[in-house]
Structure formats: C-alpha cells, structure tokens
Design a protein around this motif. Structure first.
Motif, mmCIF file in Angstrom:
data_model
loop_
_atom_site.group_PDB
_atom_site.id
_atom_site.type_symbol
_atom_site.label_atom_id
_atom_site.label_comp_id
_atom_site.label_asym_id
_atom_site.label_seq_id
_atom_site.Cartn_x
_atom_site.Cartn_y
_atom_site.Cartn_z
ATOM 1 N N TRP A 25 1.025 -1.225 -0.263
ATOM 2 C CA TRP A 25 0.090 -0.302 -0.313
ATOM 3 C C TRP A 25 0.815 1.512 0.042
ATOM 4 C CZ3 TRP A 25 -5.190 0.160 -0.341
ATOM 5 C CH2 TRP A 25 -5.857 -0.585 -0.246
ATOM 6 N N ASP A 26 0.599 2.245 -0.399
ATOM 7 C CA ASP A 26 1.431 3.389 -0.531
ATOM 8 C C ASP A 26 0.337 4.346 -1.725
ATOM 9 O OD1 ASP A 26 3.436 4.834 -1.016
ATOM 10 O OD2 ASP A 26 4.975 3.663 -2.300
ATOM 11 N N PHE A 27 1.325 5.590 -1.699
ATOM 12 C CA PHE A 27 0.583 6.923 -2.330
ATOM 13 C C PHE A 27 -0.138 6.668 -3.720
ATOM 14 C CE2 PHE A 27 1.879 8.495 1.595
ATOM 15 C CZ PHE A 27 0.417 8.405 2.525
ATOM 16 N N PRO A 28 -0.187 7.636 -4.284
ATOM 17 C CA PRO A 28 0.102 7.554 -6.038
ATOM 18 C C PRO A 28 1.337 8.358 -6.810
ATOM 19 C CG PRO A 28 -2.672 7.902 -5.945
ATOM 20 C CD PRO A 28 -1.377 7.641 -4.572
ATOM 21 N N LYS A 29 2.089 7.095 -7.330
ATOM 22 C CA LYS A 29 3.262 7.669 -7.959
ATOM 23 C C LYS A 29 4.104 7.203 -8.838
ATOM 24 C CE LYS A 29 6.633 5.431 -5.088
ATOM 25 N NZ LYS A 29 5.606 4.090 -4.641
ATOM 26 N N GLY A 30 4.907 7.683 -9.496
ATOM 27 C CA GLY A 30 5.652 7.451 -10.708
ATOM 28 C C GLY A 30 6.557 7.476 -11.386
ATOM 29 N N HIS A 31 7.479 7.220 -11.989
ATOM 30 C CA HIS A 31 8.435 7.271 -13.254
ATOM 31 C C HIS A 31 8.308 9.511 -13.493
ATOM 32 C CE1 HIS A 31 9.025 3.422 -12.444
ATOM 33 N NE2 HIS A 31 10.216 3.980 -11.984
ATOM 34 N N VAL A 32 9.384 9.986 -13.683
ATOM 35 C CA VAL A 32 9.610 10.466 -14.431
ATOM 36 C C VAL A 32 9.183 9.986 -15.508
ATOM 37 C CG1 VAL A 32 10.979 13.102 -14.498
ATOM 38 C CG2 VAL A 32 10.396 12.761 -13.158
ATOM 39 N N GLU A 33 8.732 11.654 -16.867
ATOM 40 C CA GLU A 33 9.115 11.123 -18.612
ATOM 41 C C GLU A 33 9.765 12.228 -19.060
ATOM 42 O OE1 GLU A 33 5.243 9.707 -19.435
ATOM 43 O OE2 GLU A 33 5.651 7.876 -18.859
ATOM 44 N N GLY A 34 10.758 11.907 -20.277
ATOM 45 C CA GLY A 34 11.115 13.426 -20.588
ATOM 46 C C GLY A 34 11.740 14.323 -19.802
ATOM 47 N N SER A 35 10.787 15.605 -19.747
ATOM 48 C CA SER A 35 11.511 16.367 -19.963
ATOM 49 C C SER A 35 10.422 16.982 -18.105
ATOM 50 C CB SER A 35 11.963 18.045 -20.621
ATOM 51 O OG SER A 35 10.363 17.843 -21.722
ATOM 52 N N GLU A 36 9.749 16.075 -17.767
ATOM 53 C CA GLU A 36 8.891 17.216 -16.953
ATOM 54 C C GLU A 36 9.307 17.268 -16.244
ATOM 55 O OE1 GLU A 36 4.453 13.299 -17.622
ATOM 56 O OE2 GLU A 36 6.722 12.648 -16.246
ATOM 57 N N ASN B 102 -6.626 9.667 8.453
ATOM 58 C CA ASN B 102 -4.798 9.146 9.314
ATOM 59 C C ASN B 102 -4.412 8.047 9.719
ATOM 60 O OD1 ASN B 102 -2.311 10.010 10.828
ATOM 61 N ND2 ASN B 102 -1.629 11.732 9.187
ATOM 62 N N ASP B 103 -4.726 8.242 11.390
ATOM 63 C CA ASP B 103 -3.812 7.140 11.863
ATOM 64 C C ASP B 103 -4.302 5.921 11.521
ATOM 65 O OD1 ASP B 103 -4.095 9.044 14.203
ATOM 66 O OD2 ASP B 103 -5.556 8.467 15.254
ATOM 67 N N LEU B 104 -5.856 5.193 10.650
ATOM 68 C CA LEU B 104 -5.833 3.741 9.416
ATOM 69 C C LEU B 104 -5.239 4.395 8.237
ATOM 70 C CD1 LEU B 104 -9.827 3.710 10.083
ATOM 71 C CD2 LEU B 104 -7.451 2.722 11.965
ATOM 72 N N ALA B 105 -4.951 5.216 8.138
ATOM 73 C CA ALA B 105 -3.707 5.167 6.248
ATOM 74 C C ALA B 105 -1.863 4.593 7.356
ATOM 75 C CB ALA B 105 -3.552 6.209 6.204
ATOM 76 N N TYR B 106 -1.653 5.443 8.115
ATOM 77 C CA TYR B 106 -0.359 5.330 8.634
ATOM 78 C C TYR B 106 -0.070 4.234 8.781
ATOM 79 C CZ TYR B 106 3.913 6.028 11.374
ATOM 80 O OH TYR B 106 5.049 5.849 11.947
ATOM 81 N N LYS B 107 -1.172 3.255 9.633
ATOM 82 C CA LYS B 107 -1.153 2.001 9.977
ATOM 83 C C LYS B 107 -1.000 1.381 8.678
ATOM 84 C CE LYS B 107 -3.354 1.372 14.325
ATOM 85 N NZ LYS B 107 -4.599 1.704 15.219
ATOM 86 N N LYS B 108 -2.561 1.330 7.374
ATOM 87 C CA LYS B 108 -2.239 0.459 6.668
ATOM 88 C C LYS B 108 -1.226 0.679 5.321
ATOM 89 C CE LYS B 108 -5.568 -1.641 3.281
ATOM 90 N NZ LYS B 108 -6.107 -2.663 4.182
ATOM 91 N N LEU B 109 0.077 1.653 5.635
ATOM 92 C CA LEU B 109 0.908 1.999 4.981
ATOM 93 C C LEU B 109 1.856 1.221 4.535
ATOM 94 C CD1 LEU B 109 1.435 5.822 4.494
ATOM 95 C CD2 LEU B 109 0.567 4.416 2.688
ATOM 96 N N THR B 110 2.208 0.482 3.792
ATOM 97 C CA THR B 110 3.254 -0.513 4.303
ATOM 98 C C THR B 110 4.834 -0.597 4.574
ATOM 99 O OG1 THR B 110 2.332 -1.710 2.037
ATOM 100 C CG2 THR B 110 4.534 -2.760 2.408
#
Length: 166
Positions: free
Chosen positions: A60-71, A141-149
């Motif tokens: 479990w994580d936050f939405p994220k991904g690789h930088v592409e080109g000159s972004e 916040n508390d439940l998200a903190y526990k859920k994050l891997t």
C-alpha cells in the motif's frame, strides 16, 4: 544520496556519471518518481500494488510514478495521479514537497530511487483504478498510517500531518 563505497578515494575522485553513481564500489542506476498525497476531508487515498509472484501481498502506497522526458516534478505527480486514479478534480497545497530515498533490487542489481511527494486536496472520492493496481482505500490519518506498507511512506504521511496542523 548516501554513498556506501568503502573506497574513499573513489568517492573523492567524483566518479559520477549521468544518472549513475558509485555505491558499494559498483555502478547503480538511479530512478526518480513523483507522487501526490491526496486527501478528501479527513481521509487519505492509498492504492495497493499487485501481489508479487512470490506470494507476498501487494504493498500500500500513495499514487506515484516515474518522471517522463522533460516533465517537471509537479507535472509528473499530477499525471501519475490521473493515470493511477482517474482523479482530475483536486487542488494542490502550496509549500509541501517531501523527498524520500531508498534502494531496491531490480534485474540482479540495486537501484537508487528518489521520490518527491506533493500534497493535494481532492474534490471527489470517485476513483477509477488503473490496471497497475489492485485496490484503493480512503482512510483517516491513523488508519492510513497503519495500512501503509513501508516506513518511508509512513514518514511522508507524518510530514503531511505536521504540515496540515500548521
């Protein structure tokens, strides 16, 4: 970036090549990703990555991904949020930029990774999950903190909490 090379002479010689760095006296590739910690009211969006072939559950994580080109970092974060969740109706919060670093194994090598997180408030809880992920959840916040891997993701959420309390 933390250098772990035992040969200080190599470190001092500045043996850095575009997107490569000497660590443990081996060349490692570097990757950069950007993402958004998204909240709606008092809940945070987490997405679950697919289970691994070795049987371990998806993290479990936050939405994220690789930088592409000159972004730019922010362009990458916004694009990834849309690609992974379908969400376009959100407001960025100025002043939050949190950086984490970690190493992971890929193709029999180690990759140094840098991730930059921004913070945004969503105007919707409707998620259209990408095929790259298997689940999502909105949690306080508390439940998200526990859920994050991973610990570094928990540290990002802790930084968000401090920022929002200001």
């Amino acid at each position: 970036m933390q250098l772990l090379c035992q040969d200080q002479e190599k470190i001092n010689s500045g043996l850095f090549v575009e997107n490569l760095v000497i660590v443990d006296c081996r060349l490692l590739s570097m990757e950069k990703s950007c993402g958004i910690v998204l909240f709606y009211s008092d809940e945070f969006l987490l997405i679950q990555h697919p289970s691994k072939s070795n049987g371990t559950g998806g993290h479990w994580d936050f939405p994220k991904g690789h930088v592409e080109g000159s972004e730019t970092e922010l362009e990458t974060a916004k694009r990834e949020l849309f690609e992974e969740t379908g969400i376009v109706d959100f407001r960025m919060l100025d002043g939050f930029r949190h950086r984490i670093e970690y190493n992971f194994h890929k193709d029999n090598g180690t990759v140094a990774k840098e991730v930059i997180f921004f913070l945004a408030e969503s105007n919707t809880k409707e998620v259209v999950l990408s095929s790259e992920h298997q689940n999502f959840v909105w949690l306080n916040n508390d439940l998200a903190y526990k859920k994050l891997t991973y610990t570094n993701a928990k540290e990002v959420l802790a930084a968000v909490k401090i920022f929002l309390e200001k």
